[in-house]
Motif scaffolding. Sequence first.
Motif, mmCIF file in Angstrom:
data_model
loop_
_atom_site.group_PDB
_atom_site.id
_atom_site.type_symbol
_atom_site.label_atom_id
_atom_site.label_comp_id
_atom_site.label_asym_id
_atom_site.label_seq_id
_atom_site.Cartn_x
_atom_site.Cartn_y
_atom_site.Cartn_z
ATOM 1 N N PHE A 152 5.125 -4.938 -7.382
ATOM 2 C CA PHE A 152 5.691 -6.011 -6.569
ATOM 3 C C PHE A 152 4.890 -7.287 -6.816
ATOM 4 O O PHE A 152 3.665 -7.241 -6.960
ATOM 5 C CB PHE A 152 5.655 -5.649 -5.078
ATOM 6 C CG PHE A 152 6.614 -4.557 -4.695
ATOM 7 C CD1 PHE A 152 7.963 -4.839 -4.491
ATOM 8 C CD2 PHE A 152 6.177 -3.256 -4.514
ATOM 9 C CE1 PHE A 152 8.852 -3.838 -4.122
ATOM 10 C CE2 PHE A 152 7.057 -2.249 -4.142
ATOM 11 C CZ PHE A 152 8.399 -2.539 -3.956
ATOM 12 N N LEU A 153 5.563 -8.418 -6.837
ATOM 13 C CA LEU A 153 4.904 -9.699 -7.095
ATOM 14 C C LEU A 153 4.472 -10.411 -5.821
ATOM 15 O O LEU A 153 3.583 -11.269 -5.865
ATOM 16 C CB LEU A 153 5.827 -10.619 -7.896
ATOM 17 C CG LEU A 153 6.281 -10.090 -9.255
ATOM 18 C CD1 LEU A 153 7.152 -11.119 -9.956
ATOM 19 C CD2 LEU A 153 5.083 -9.713 -10.116
ATOM 20 N N ALA A 154 5.102 -10.081 -4.721
ATOM 21 C CA ALA A 154 4.817 -10.755 -3.458
ATOM 22 C C ALA A 154 5.201 -9.827 -2.318
ATOM 23 O O ALA A 154 5.847 -8.799 -2.522
ATOM 24 C CB ALA A 154 5.606 -12.066 -3.362
ATOM 25 N N GLY A 178 16.239 -9.062 -5.823
ATOM 26 C CA GLY A 178 15.155 -9.345 -4.886
ATOM 27 C C GLY A 178 14.153 -8.222 -4.765
ATOM 28 O O GLY A 178 13.235 -8.296 -3.944
ATOM 29 N N SER A 179 14.283 -7.194 -5.578
ATOM 30 C CA SER A 179 13.462 -5.996 -5.405
ATOM 31 C C SER A 179 12.027 -6.141 -5.903
ATOM 32 O O SER A 179 11.231 -5.216 -5.749
ATOM 33 C CB SER A 179 14.124 -4.802 -6.092
ATOM 34 O OG SER A 179 14.207 -5.013 -7.486
ATOM 35 N N HIS A 180 11.667 -7.281 -6.459
ATOM 36 C CA HIS A 180 10.285 -7.509 -6.901
ATOM 37 C C HIS A 180 9.403 -8.026 -5.756
ATOM 38 O O HIS A 180 8.198 -8.171 -5.912
ATOM 39 C CB HIS A 180 10.254 -8.497 -8.071
ATOM 40 C CG HIS A 180 10.815 -9.831 -7.718
ATOM 41 N ND1 HIS A 180 12.174 -10.035 -7.573
ATOM 42 C CD2 HIS A 180 10.215 -11.007 -7.463
ATOM 43 C CE1 HIS A 180 12.378 -11.304 -7.245
ATOM 44 N NE2 HIS A 180 11.198 -11.909 -7.161
ATOM 45 N N VAL A 181 10.015 -8.296 -4.590
ATOM 46 C CA VAL A 181 9.281 -8.737 -3.398
ATOM 47 C C VAL A 181 9.298 -7.580 -2.396
ATOM 48 O O VAL A 181 10.355 -7.050 -2.067
ATOM 49 C CB VAL A 181 9.908 -10.003 -2.782
ATOM 50 C CG1 VAL A 181 9.194 -10.382 -1.488
ATOM 51 C CG2 VAL A 181 9.876 -11.154 -3.780
ATOM 52 N N ALA A 182 8.126 -7.209 -1.937
ATOM 53 C CA ALA A 182 8.006 -6.118 -0.965
ATOM 54 C C ALA A 182 8.121 -6.658 0.457
ATOM 55 O O ALA A 182 7.953 -7.853 0.709
ATOM 56 C CB ALA A 182 6.653 -5.433 -1.128
ATOM 57 N N THR A 183 8.376 -5.759 1.368
ATOM 58 C CA THR A 183 8.262 -6.035 2.789
ATOM 59 C C THR A 183 7.555 -4.843 3.421
ATOM 60 O O THR A 183 7.447 -3.774 2.804
ATOM 61 C CB THR A 183 9.634 -6.295 3.447
ATOM 62 O OG1 THR A 183 9.422 -6.828 4.769
ATOM 63 C CG2 THR A 183 10.487 -5.046 3.524
ATOM 64 N N ALA A 184 7.070 -5.023 4.617
ATOM 65 C CA ALA A 184 6.354 -3.937 5.284
ATOM 66 C C ALA A 184 6.456 -4.115 6.791
ATOM 67 O O ALA A 184 6.711 -5.211 7.288
ATOM 68 C CB ALA A 184 4.887 -3.915 4.857
ATOM 69 N N SER A 185 6.257 -3.015 7.501
ATOM 70 C CA SER A 185 6.213 -3.012 8.959
ATOM 71 C C SER A 185 5.041 -2.140 9.392
ATOM 72 O O SER A 185 4.693 -1.175 8.705
ATOM 73 C CB SER A 185 7.517 -2.452 9.539
ATOM 74 O OG SER A 185 8.611 -3.260 9.199
ATOM 75 N N PHE A 186 4.476 -2.481 10.538
ATOM 76 C CA PHE A 186 3.264 -1.830 11.020
ATOM 77 C C PHE A 186 3.374 -1.552 12.512
ATOM 78 O O PHE A 186 3.908 -2.373 13.257
ATOM 79 C CB PHE A 186 2.052 -2.745 10.802
ATOM 80 C CG PHE A 186 1.842 -3.138 9.368
ATOM 81 C CD1 PHE A 186 0.939 -2.456 8.579
ATOM 82 C CD2 PHE A 186 2.553 -4.188 8.811
ATOM 83 C CE1 PHE A 186 0.742 -2.817 7.254
ATOM 84 C CE2 PHE A 186 2.374 -4.561 7.487
ATOM 85 C CZ PHE A 186 1.464 -3.871 6.706
ATOM 86 N N MET A 187 2.823 -0.418 12.942
ATOM 87 C CA MET A 187 2.688 -0.108 14.361
ATOM 88 C C MET A 187 1.328 0.540 14.574
ATOM 89 O O MET A 187 0.938 1.420 13.806
ATOM 90 C CB MET A 187 3.783 0.841 14.844
ATOM 91 C CG MET A 187 5.141 0.221 14.966
ATOM 92 S SD MET A 187 6.247 1.346 15.855
ATOM 93 C CE MET A 187 7.744 0.395 15.848
ATOM 94 N N VAL A 188 0.634 0.094 15.617
ATOM 95 C CA VAL A 188 -0.669 0.649 15.971
ATOM 96 C C VAL A 188 -0.599 1.105 17.427
ATOM 97 O O VAL A 188 -0.110 0.382 18.296
ATOM 98 C CB VAL A 188 -1.789 -0.397 15.776
ATOM 99 C CG1 VAL A 188 -3.128 0.134 16.270
ATOM 100 C CG2 VAL A 188 -1.880 -0.814 14.307
ATOM 101 N N SER A 189 -1.107 2.285 17.675
ATOM 102 C CA SER A 189 -1.162 2.829 19.028
ATOM 103 C C SER A 189 -1.918 1.870 19.946
ATOM 104 O O SER A 189 -2.924 1.274 19.545
ATOM 105 C CB SER A 189 -1.871 4.181 18.996
ATOM 106 O OG SER A 189 -2.265 4.583 20.274
ATOM 107 N N SER A 190 -1.450 1.733 21.182
ATOM 108 C CA SER A 190 -2.143 0.849 22.130
ATOM 109 C C SER A 190 -3.584 1.304 22.347
ATOM 110 O O SER A 190 -4.471 0.486 22.589
ATOM 111 C CB SER A 190 -1.382 0.769 23.455
ATOM 112 O OG SER A 190 -1.266 2.051 24.042
#
Length: 162
Positions: A111-113, A75-87
């Motif tokens: 990454f393909l997706a 499954g390593s050809h699909v990326a994931t990500a997380s985001f945080m923005v200051s209020s």
Amino acid sequence: MQIRDYTDADWAGIWPFFDEIVADGETYALPRGLTSDRARSEWVGAPPWGTFVALDEEGTVLGTAKCGPNRPGAGSHVATASFMVSSQAQGRGVGRALAGHVLGWARDRGFLAMQFNAVVETNAAAVALWQSLGFAVVGTVPQAFDHPEHGYVGLHVMHRFL
């Protein structure tokens, strides 16, 4: 706005809003009450993960993102990500800028997706942002997130090809 790779010196700028976002309990399924060191170990990953910061002209950290393989091995050809923005920086395009950076970073690494595994369905701003960037809700896990105001709500799985 400048977006660049995270350095250890950036954590002091990330920690206050990281702690605030986790404490409000509306968008991340992380345990409340994390220490700064434990939070940093949850957020900052070793390669093949990348961690990034968005900075204003004065060098203030406005937001952060991390990206890497969604699953190991097959499954390593699909990326994931997380985001945080200051209020204090919300509504200024920081999330969109970080998303553009992360999508390019993932594409450049082959990454393909990209797949987000847990977008809280009541987080309308995030859902709208991801949809505007070509992500689709491919499923919703019902009542998978215990929201402090709305009770049990769904977690969207969102996907787009790169």
